[in-house]
Design a protein around this motif. Structure first.
Motif, short mmCIF file in Angstrom:
data_model
loop_
_atom_site.label_atom_id
_atom_site.label_comp_id
_atom_site.label_asym_id
_atom_site.label_seq_id
_atom_site.Cartn_x
_atom_site.Cartn_y
_atom_site.Cartn_z
N ARG A 26 51.38 -0.34 -17.42
CA ARG A 26 52.29 -0.55 -17.98
C ARG A 26 51.82 -0.38 -20.01
NH1 ARG A 26 53.03 -5.54 -15.65
NH2 ARG A 26 51.26 -6.26 -15.87
N GLU A 27 50.26 -0.50 -20.34
CA GLU A 27 50.47 0.14 -21.96
C GLU A 27 50.35 1.83 -21.58
OE1 GLU A 27 48.15 -1.06 -24.65
OE2 GLU A 27 48.76 -2.13 -23.90
N GLY A 50 59.36 0.84 -13.96
CA GLY A 50 59.73 0.71 -15.71
C GLY A 50 59.96 1.86 -16.10
N PRO A 51 60.26 1.65 -17.54
CA PRO A 51 60.51 3.29 -18.48
C PRO A 51 59.48 3.86 -18.77
CG PRO A 51 61.80 0.94 -19.77
CD PRO A 51 61.07 0.99 -18.25
N GLY A 52 58.72 4.65 -18.14
CA GLY A 52 57.44 5.98 -18.17
C GLY A 52 56.30 5.55 -16.28
N ILE A 53 57.26 4.15 -16.42
CA ILE A 53 56.26 4.11 -14.36
C ILE A 53 57.18 4.32 -13.91
CG2 ILE A 53 55.29 2.59 -13.32
CD1 ILE A 53 55.20 0.90 -16.14
N GLU A 54 56.92 5.23 -12.91
CA GLU A 54 56.83 5.95 -11.68
C GLU A 54 56.29 5.73 -10.39
OE1 GLU A 54 58.13 10.03 -8.99
OE2 GLU A 54 58.22 9.88 -11.65
N ALA A 235 44.36 -6.69 -22.21
CA ALA A 235 43.50 -7.14 -22.45
C ALA A 235 42.07 -6.16 -21.62
CB ALA A 235 42.09 -8.48 -22.78
N ALA A 236 42.10 -5.94 -20.46
CA ALA A 236 40.73 -4.85 -20.47
C ALA A 236 42.08 -3.72 -19.83
CB ALA A 236 41.22 -5.19 -18.77
N ALA A 237 43.64 -3.79 -19.55
CA ALA A 237 44.51 -2.33 -19.52
C ALA A 237 44.22 -1.82 -21.35
CB ALA A 237 45.52 -2.89 -19.69
N LYS A 238 43.62 -2.42 -21.97
CA LYS A 238 43.06 -1.42 -23.62
C LYS A 238 42.66 -1.24 -23.81
CE LYS A 238 46.26 -4.78 -26.83
NZ LYS A 238 47.64 -5.11 -25.62
N VAL A 239 41.53 -1.55 -23.02
CA VAL A 239 40.28 -0.61 -23.11
C VAL A 239 40.45 0.51 -22.21
CG1 VAL A 239 37.64 -0.88 -22.60
CG2 VAL A 239 38.62 -3.18 -23.17
N ILE A 240 40.79 0.51 -21.36
CA ILE A 240 40.73 1.45 -20.31
C ILE A 240 41.98 2.57 -21.29
CG2 ILE A 240 42.31 2.59 -18.24
CD1 ILE A 240 41.71 -0.69 -16.46
N ALA A 241 42.63 2.39 -21.72
CA ALA A 241 43.81 3.43 -22.59
C ALA A 241 43.02 3.53 -23.24
CB ALA A 241 45.13 2.79 -22.98
#
Length: 290
Positions: A26-27, A50-54, A235-241
């Motif tokens: 999602r991020e 969803g938008p941008g996610i396949e 929060a973890a996703a933001k670090v990975i992004a």
């Protein structure tokens, strides 16, 4: 390295059904990537789409699934570049070395290590063409292993080693390899690991139960305690992004307080670490094991 909403690039995430993987999908989609999100079941695909996610049905231990992923990337109708591969799929388990069946060791390595290697090997030509990035999701358990963490941590130690070697091999080709080391994060994985630990404990022999029963109870209680105070998956996703998009990424990123303390903890002598692990576990031990 950035992605534009007008000219999307592809980011691939394995293990995107729930938790960190779903949050990262999602991020990255929010940041303008077209995310190919690997999931195991149709209902997970419906949930993450969803938008941008396949979503793609992707078992990283299945050669057919990996070849289908390669074909999807190769035949992308918009000929988009593959900007990043996030190797996130994993199984969590806590079990004493003595009681974890060897076939289960092999299965754990198939998912937590060998599957990532095959996916990476398959997609490296595309990543080399785009000068993309490999982001391997390791763990605090990739640096240090407490009691009952031997099976899981050994897969993550190995993933760290593969990441170091790969980074040095492909850096001259313009591909960057980054390791992300989460500590406690509030996801479904700890709950599944606790359930698996309880199943393993129920199958132990009486002698093994006498040796390790209290330990397994303490580890599951400790896991539940730390998970409650962990970071949310977003929060973890933001670090990975950040690991995916930073122009000059670090070779390693940590997530959470426990992981951030790793460099300090690892310089301590083994005997001190043993005492610290024992002290941290003591409050969670059953009375008869203290």
């Amino acid at each position: 390295m950035t992605a534009s909403p007008e000219i999307q690039e592809i980011a691939i995430i394995t293990g995107a059904s729930t938790g960190i993987g779903a949050a990262t999908a999602r991020e990255l989609a929010r940041r303008g990537f077209h995310v190919l999100a690997g999931v195991r079941r149709d209902r997970d695909a419906d949930a993450i789409r969803g938008p941008g996610i396949e979503p793609l049905i992707l078992d990283i231990t299945s050669p057919d699934h990996i070849q289908a992923l390669a074909a999807r990337v190769r035949e992308d109708p918009q000929r988009r570049a593959v900007r990043a591969l996030v190797n996130n799929a994993a199984i969590g388990v806590n079990a004493p070395v003595e009681v974890f069946a060897i076939d289960e060791w092999r299965r754990l390595f198939e998912v937590n290590l060998f599957g990532h290697i095959v996916v990476t090997q398959t997609l490296l030509p595309a990543l080399i063409r785009s000068k993309g990035r490999v982001v391997n999701i390791s763990s605090v358990g990739g640096k240090i292993a407490g009691a009952t963490y031997g099976p899981y941590a050994s897969t993550k130690f190995a993933l760290e080693a593969v990441s170091d070697s790969l980074r040095r091999e492909v850096a001259p080709l313009g591909v960057q390899v980054v390791v992300v080391e989460p500590g406690a994060v509030r996801t479904e994985m700890p709950g599944r690991a606790i359930a698996t630990a309880n199943e393993i404990a129920s199958a132990m022999t009486p002698e093994q139960s006498q040796r390790y029963g209290g330990l397994v109870q303490a580890i599951t209680a400790q896991t539940a305690f730390y998970t409650k105070s962990g970071l949310p998956a977003d929060a973890a996703a933001k670090v990975i992004a950040k690991a995916v998009t930073a122009r000059k990424p670090r070779t390693r990123y940590t997530i959470g307080r426990e992981a951030a303390l790793l460099p300090l903890v690892r310089i301590l002598p083994d005997w001190i670490l043993d005492l610290l692990f024992a002290a941290a576990l003591r409050p969670h031990l059953p009375e008869q094991s203290k």
